[in-house]
Design an enzyme around this catalytic site. Structure first.
Site, PDB file in Angstrom:
ATOM      1  N   GLU A 110       0.821  -1.199   0.000  1.00 52.82           N
ATOM      2  CA  GLU A 110       0.000   0.000   0.000  1.00 52.82           C
ATOM      3  C   GLU A 110       0.858   1.252   0.000  1.00 52.82           C
ATOM      4  O   GLU A 110       1.860   1.337   0.694  1.00 52.82           O
ATOM      5  CB  GLU A 110      -0.885   0.023   1.242  1.00 52.82           C
ATOM      6  CG  GLU A 110      -1.684  -1.245   1.368  1.00 52.82           C
ATOM      7  CD  GLU A 110      -3.059  -1.034   1.907  1.00 52.82           C
ATOM      8  OE1 GLU A 110      -3.409   0.120   2.220  1.00 52.82           O
ATOM      9  OE2 GLU A 110      -3.788  -2.024   2.008  1.00 52.82           O
ATOM     10  N   CYS A 157       3.240   8.480   1.082  1.00 51.77           N
ATOM     11  CA  CYS A 157       3.503   7.619   2.239  1.00 51.77           C
ATOM     12  C   CYS A 157       3.873   6.228   1.717  1.00 51.77           C
ATOM     13  O   CYS A 157       3.101   5.598   1.003  1.00 51.77           O
ATOM     14  CB  CYS A 157       2.254   7.579   3.124  1.00 51.77           C
ATOM     15  SG  CYS A 157       2.437   6.535   4.564  1.00 51.77           S
ATOM     16  N   CYS A 164       3.797  -6.341   9.192  1.00 50.67           N
ATOM     17  CA  CYS A 164       4.757  -5.827  10.168  1.00 50.67           C
ATOM     18  C   CYS A 164       4.902  -6.811  11.318  1.00 50.67           C
ATOM     19  O   CYS A 164       3.931  -7.446  11.720  1.00 50.67           O
ATOM     20  CB  CYS A 164       4.290  -4.470  10.703  1.00 50.67           C
ATOM     21  SG  CYS A 164       5.517  -3.686  11.779  1.00 50.67           S
ATOM     22  N   CYS A 168       2.202  -3.584  17.582  1.00 45.70           N
ATOM     23  CA  CYS A 168       1.551  -2.451  18.243  1.00 45.70           C
ATOM     24  C   CYS A 168       0.043  -2.724  18.279  1.00 45.70           C
ATOM     25  O   CYS A 168      -0.565  -3.056  17.255  1.00 45.70           O
ATOM     26  CB  CYS A 168       1.855  -1.158  17.502  1.00 45.70           C
ATOM     27  SG  CYS A 168       3.631  -0.865  17.370  1.00 45.70           S
ATOM     28  N   CYS A 171      -2.589  -0.762  15.903  1.00 50.35           N
ATOM     29  CA  CYS A 171      -2.293  -0.599  14.472  1.00 50.35           C
ATOM     30  C   CYS A 171      -2.881  -1.747  13.656  1.00 50.35           C
ATOM     31  O   CYS A 171      -2.696  -2.918  13.993  1.00 50.35           O
ATOM     32  CB  CYS A 171      -0.780  -0.540  14.285  1.00 50.35           C
ATOM     33  SG  CYS A 171      -0.270  -0.532  12.551  1.00 50.35           S
ATOM     34  N   CYS A 389      -2.993   6.910   8.881  1.00 49.50           N
ATOM     35  CA  CYS A 389      -1.963   6.214   9.662  1.00 49.50           C
ATOM     36  C   CYS A 389      -2.527   4.986  10.348  1.00 49.50           C
ATOM     37  O   CYS A 389      -3.570   5.048  10.984  1.00 49.50           O
ATOM     38  CB  CYS A 389      -1.450   7.119  10.783  1.00 49.50           C
ATOM     39  SG  CYS A 389      -0.445   8.449  10.224  1.00 49.50           S
TER      40      CYS A 389
HETATM   41  N1  SAH Z   1       6.395   1.186  11.672  1.00 46.57           N
HETATM   42  C1  SAH Z   1       6.757   2.537  11.739  1.00 46.57           C
HETATM   43  C2  SAH Z   1       6.187   3.359  10.615  1.00 46.57           C
HETATM   44  C3  SAH Z   1       4.789   3.062  10.173  1.00 46.57           C
HETATM   45  S1  SAH Z   1       3.533   3.459  11.305  1.00 46.57           S
HETATM   46  C4  SAH Z   1       6.361   3.146  13.064  1.00 46.57           C
HETATM   47  O1  SAH Z   1       5.602   2.533  13.804  1.00 46.57           O
HETATM   48  O2  SAH Z   1       6.847   4.226  13.381  1.00 46.57           O
HETATM   49  C5  SAH Z   1       3.455   5.227  11.141  1.00 46.57           C
HETATM   50  C6  SAH Z   1       2.801   5.945  12.312  1.00 46.57           C
HETATM   51  O3  SAH Z   1       1.403   5.618  12.388  1.00 46.57           O
HETATM   52  C7  SAH Z   1       3.401   5.559  13.659  1.00 46.57           C
HETATM   53  O4  SAH Z   1       3.748   6.720  14.383  1.00 46.57           O
HETATM   54  C8  SAH Z   1       2.283   4.834  14.352  1.00 46.57           C
HETATM   55  O5  SAH Z   1       2.367   5.008  15.738  1.00 46.57           O
HETATM   56  C9  SAH Z   1       1.053   5.484  13.750  1.00 46.57           C
HETATM   57  N2  SAH Z   1      -0.160   4.673  13.836  1.00 46.57           N
HETATM   58  C10 SAH Z   1      -0.265   3.328  13.795  1.00 46.57           C
HETATM   59  N3  SAH Z   1      -1.553   2.945  13.909  1.00 46.57           N
HETATM   60  C11 SAH Z   1      -2.288   4.083  14.015  1.00 46.57           C
HETATM   61  C12 SAH Z   1      -3.684   4.357  14.121  1.00 46.57           C
HETATM   62  N4  SAH Z   1      -4.589   3.384  14.135  1.00 46.57           N
HETATM   63  N5  SAH Z   1      -4.082   5.633  14.197  1.00 46.57           N
HETATM   64  C13 SAH Z   1      -3.184   6.650  14.144  1.00 46.57           C
HETATM   65  N6  SAH Z   1      -1.851   6.456  14.008  1.00 46.57           N
HETATM   66  C14 SAH Z   1      -1.403   5.178  13.951  1.00 46.57           C
HETATM   67 FE1  SF4 Z   2       4.399  -1.907  12.710  1.00 43.67          FE
HETATM   68 FE2  SF4 Z   2       2.107  -0.558  12.930  1.00 43.67          FE
HETATM   69 FE3  SF4 Z   2       3.759  -0.734  15.022  1.00 43.67          FE
HETATM   70 FE4  SF4 Z   2       4.476   0.766  12.922  1.00 43.67          FE
HETATM   71  S1  SF4 Z   2       2.726   1.138  14.293  1.00 43.67           S
HETATM   72  S2  SF4 Z   2       5.730  -0.719  14.039  1.00 43.67           S
HETATM   73  S3  SF4 Z   2       3.533  -0.437  11.257  1.00 43.67           S
HETATM   74  S4  SF4 Z   2       2.688  -2.452  14.044  1.00 43.67           S
END
Ligand code: SAH
Ligand code: SF4
Length: 399
Positions: A110, A157, A164, A168, A171, A389
């Protein structure tokens, strides 16, 4: 044992790179080496680079600066351009577009295109007057003063992995687990495919890149950095227009600190202390907030450069005023120039959190600012098409 061994090898091989007949992703000596059978002179390699990275051709036969015979020979030897292809597009009411982009093995990733307004703001941030437009506008990048008329302005982006491995809790991408790493060509190829679609040219248009799509860039470090060099080199996107976000992979941050050409750095902090962070980002058990901050301190910052702390606000979990006060202390203790980007959590199916109240978001930001910590609220983009995000999850229908 031998059968088991073979099976293991084939399992390990399975998610690997597409066959090495793809030329997109290689440049300079790498290209000369891959095409060594043809004994190409330097200028032929440069012509190929222009065709691959400026014209973004999708077939070797389109490299019109080469004699027809040479094109035919190289194609007949099985070499392909291998530019990834946009196979599906989802358009948001706010102008954001989300793409599914397929590599040679048919796997899709994506990528998101976020056009920006003309108000001088980054477009990725709320409001326009009082934010650090200077910084986001590339204040240490001299081409920011060139006339802005008629230029496309957008942020792309980019994904670094399919799925991944970092779990988290908030996410949507995490739900996929890790499917495979992307190659450098596949990472840079997302940018090429999207620029081609929009007929945008980095030399003329203002294109920002954020490595904030699917995946953890610092867990695919070599391919990610090779893609950065390709993007900053023949694809001509200034490194000062790129930002990479990491969940805090300390060995990756330490390697990053040694890089000559590198994007700006964003750290997904997301919590006021280790206890809260551990509950939502289990990776904290491996590297505490203090360890991450210590590693970031090793990164030599350029003039006026700041590290971004990203902070996803989860209703009732990390959005209280006392949490903001803890964040202030963390940022102060970090002792490097930093700012905080607040992101109201974007919901996704099966992800058990709630969005924060708009009032709480504003209060959190105000509390940071009152204590002289620069804080900005990210405007969610493309929520209706699951492009915001943390919403990227290879969804065919946008659901
Ligand atoms: N894996 C890397 C980059 C991709 S995620 C990282 O975690 O930094 C990019 C950003 O999106 C991160 O700051 C993450 O905390 C945020 N993010 C993930 N899930 C989200 C959500 N459901 N709503 C808003 N931001 C989110
Ligand atoms: Fe992976 Fe999502 Fe955590 Fe970024 S925020 S490290 S994409 S699981």
């Amino acid at each position: 044992m031998t059968t088991g061994g073979r099976q293991l090898t084939s399992i390990l091989d399975a998610p690997g790179a597409p066959p090495d007949c793809d030329l997109f992703g290689l440049w300079n000596e790498e290209l000369s080496e891959r095409l060594s059978d043809f004994g190409l002179l330097k200028y032929r390699i440069r012509q190929l680079e222009t065709a691959l990275y400026r014209q973004k051709v999708s077939d070797i036969r389109q490299v019109t600066t080469w004699p027809k015979e040479l094109r035919e020979q190289v194609a007949a030897a099985g070499f392909r351009v291998g530019l990834p292809e946009i196979v599906e597009t989802f358009r948001s009411v706010d102008g954001t577009e989300r793409y599914l982009i397929a590599g040679q093995d048919g796997q899709t990733v994506e990528t998101v295109w976020m056009p920006e307004g003309d108000g001088g703001d980054n477009g990725d941030f709320q409001g326009s007057g009082d934010q650090d437009a200077g910084d986001e506008d590339g204040a240490y990048d001299s081409d920011a003063v060139v006339s802005k008329k008629n230029r496309t302005r957008a942020t792309i982006c980019v994904s670094s992995q399919i799925g991944c491995a970092v779990h988290c809790q908030f996410c949507l991408t995490a739900k996929l687990g890790i499917i495979r790493n992307l190659t450098a060509g596949e990472i840079a190829g997302q940018v090429a495919a999207v620029l081609k679609k929009h007929e945008a040219e980095p030399g003329r248009d203002r294109i920002n890149l954020v490595f904030m799509g699917m995946g953890e860039p610092f867990l695919n470090y070599d391919a990610f950095m090779a893609a950065v060099r390709l993007l900053a080199g023949p694809m001509e996107i200034p490194e000062s227009r790129m930002t990479v976000s990491t969940s805090g992979i300390v060995p990756g941050i330490l390697r990053f600190a040694q890089e000559k050409v590198r994007p700006k750095l964003a750290i997904s902090l997301n919590a006021p202390n280790d206890a809260v962070r551990e509950a939502i980002m289990p990776v904290t058990r491996k590297w505490s907030i203090a360890e991450v901050i210590d590693a970031v301190r090793q990164v030599p910052l350029r003039q006026r450069e700041r590290v971004t702390f990203e902070y996803v606000l989860l209703g009732g979990v990390n959005d209280r005023p006392e949490h903001a006060d803890e964040v202030v202390k963390l940022v102060r203790r970090a002792q490097f120039p930093a700012k905080v980007n607040l992101i109201a959590w974007n919901p996704g199916p099966g992800v058990p959190f709630t969005m924060p109240d708009a009032g709480d978001v504003a209060r959190f930001q105000a509390r940071l600012r009152e204590q002289r910590v620069p804080a900005f609220v990210r405007r969610p983009r493309g929520r209706d098409i699951y492009a915001a995000c943390g919403q990227l999850k290879k969804t065919g229908s946008g659901r």
